[in-house]
Design an enzyme around this catalytic site. Structure first.
Site, PDB file in Angstrom:
ATOM      1  CE  LYS A 194      -0.827   0.179   5.012  1.00  0.00           C
ATOM      2  NZ  LYS A 194      -0.088   1.418   5.293  1.00  0.00           N
ATOM      3  CG  ASP A 195       3.680   2.172   2.764  1.00  0.00           C
ATOM      4  OD1 ASP A 195       2.593   2.742   2.997  1.00  0.00           O
ATOM      5  OD2 ASP A 195       4.374   1.634   3.647  1.00  0.00           O
ATOM      6  NE  ARG A 241      -7.851   3.363   3.286  1.00  0.00           N
ATOM      7  CZ  ARG A 241      -8.164   2.554   4.298  1.00  0.00           C
ATOM      8  NH1 ARG A 241      -9.422   2.230   4.520  1.00  0.00           N
ATOM      9  NH2 ARG A 241      -7.226   2.061   5.079  1.00  0.00           N
ATOM     10  NE  ARG A 242      -6.245   2.601   8.147  1.00  0.00           N
ATOM     11  CZ  ARG A 242      -4.991   2.177   8.146  1.00  0.00           C
ATOM     12  NH1 ARG A 242      -4.026   2.936   8.643  1.00  0.00           N
ATOM     13  NH2 ARG A 242      -4.674   0.996   7.644  1.00  0.00           N
ATOM     14  NE  ARG A 292       3.985   9.825   9.025  1.00  0.00           N
ATOM     15  CZ  ARG A 292       5.076  10.415   8.530  1.00  0.00           C
ATOM     16  NH1 ARG A 292       5.116  11.737   8.428  1.00  0.00           N
ATOM     17  NH2 ARG A 292       6.112   9.709   8.140  1.00  0.00           N
ATOM     18  NE  ARG A 347       1.763   4.923  13.057  1.00  0.00           N
ATOM     19  CZ  ARG A 347       1.146   4.975  11.884  1.00  0.00           C
ATOM     20  NH1 ARG A 347      -0.142   4.764  11.817  1.00  0.00           N
ATOM     21  NH2 ARG A 347       1.811   5.233  10.782  1.00  0.00           N
ATOM     22  CB  CYS A 379      -0.430   6.655   0.872  1.00  0.00           C
ATOM     23  SG  CYS A 379       1.193   7.404   1.001  1.00  0.00           S
TER      24      CYS A 379
END
Length: 317
Positions: free
Chosen positions: A85-86, A133-134, A151, A157, A246
């Site tokens: 996805k990156d 998106r989220r 980030r 996180r 992204c």
């Protein structure tokens, strides 16, 4: 699997986070099982270095891949391992994606240290996420939730979550389970409603186009998962046609069916007010074209206006 006779060490370029190293080591194990020698080469990317800005502020194109691609060009590594996805929607002409490893479950999940945490439309929780998106999907389906930029690698996180900088974190299930934190999952989003980012859950293998053909073939044979590859061709066809990286709130998920392949994809406005989503089905032979066709359909339905609005908003910042 037949023993490989190539007398060559496959140097694997990877970012240095624990998750990136897990992915690189998973690739190394499969290569070793095929009789190939391997060596990990850790490379720091801009996305690892700049943690005080959101992805859309630092220019998301290749933010987690550019330095790895330089190493491929310079012959310092044979392959680069990325979270699929990156990977930017268009690969430079001198490089290619030769394999996609078997995909994990694709869902987004919520993590919390509070086992009683509940997410519903009345929730006023502060959720950490760095994904546009989220954020947009949360605004649509959970309008009382607020989001905060999150980030850094998964461990960073989680430390912020432990320090109560957020009530919960929103992440991809794949990374969470690979790092062994699935005991903290308190909510799993259905993939047909919170459709994941193109490529979510898979690992992409990139190499220089001029890598020796026999080396390329051996790597592909050891690492490529055919069904995942077909699905990713469709999703990346969608992503490329949308011209979205992204930092764009687009999404796409392809699945193989008894009849061929089905892909659901779309785009959502940053405020969550406008959601465009469609599904197309066809034969696996036209998987990539199906993704492209779906993207054009979304753009024609108003997706182009959403993208222009997003670009305009960001140019004002």
């Amino acid at each position: 699997m037949a023993e490989n006779t190539l007398d060559k060490t496959i140097r694997i370029g990877t970012r240095g986070s624990k998750l990136a190293l897990w992915q690189a080591e998973a690739a190394a194990e499969k290569l070793q099982a095929a009789g190939l020698k391997t060596e990990l080469v850790i490379i720091s990317t801009k996305g690892d270095q700049v943690l005080d800005k959101s992805l859309d502020k630092i220019g998301s194109k290749g933010v987690f891949t550019e330095e790895l691609e330089v190493s491929l060009r310079e012959g310092k590594v044979e392959i680069a391992v990325h979270s699929a996805k990156d990977v930017q929607s268009t690969i430079p002409a001198d490089l290619e994606l030769i394999a996609f490893m078997e995909r994990e479950e694709v869902n987004d999940v919520i993590l919390s240290f509070d086992p009683n945490f509940k997410l519903d439309r009345a929730s006023k929780a502060l959720i950490g996420t760095s994904s546009t998106r989220r954020k947009a999907l949360l605004r649509k389906y959970y309008p009382n939730v607020t989001t905060a930029e999150s980030r850094g690698n998964l461990q960073t996180r989680l430390r912020k979550l432990e320090e109560k900088q957020f009530d919960a974190l929103m992440l991809a299930y794949a990374g969470v389970v690979r790092m062994g934190y699935d005991n903290l999952i308190v909510h799993t989003f259905p993939a047909d409603e919170f459709v994941p980012a193109a490529g979510q859950g898979s690992v992409a293998i990139e190499c220089a186009r001029d890598l020796e053909p026999e080396v390329k073939k051996a790597i592909k044979n050891a690492l490529d998962h055919a069904d995942t590859h077909t699905s990713l061709l469709a999703e990346r066809g969608f992503l490329r046609t949308m011209e979205g990286g992204c930092s764009i709130p687009s999404f796409a998920l392809a699945r193989l069916t008894d009849e061929g392949i089905s892909i659901t994809g779309g785009l959502i406005s940053l405020d969550g007010q406008t959601l465009l989503q469609e599904t197309l089905s066809g034969s696996t032979e036209v998987a990539e074209k199906l993704g492209e066709q779906l993207a054009r359909k979304i753009l024609d339905q108003g997706g182009d206006a959403i993208l222009k609005s997003i670009k305009a908003q960001r140019s004002e910042v």
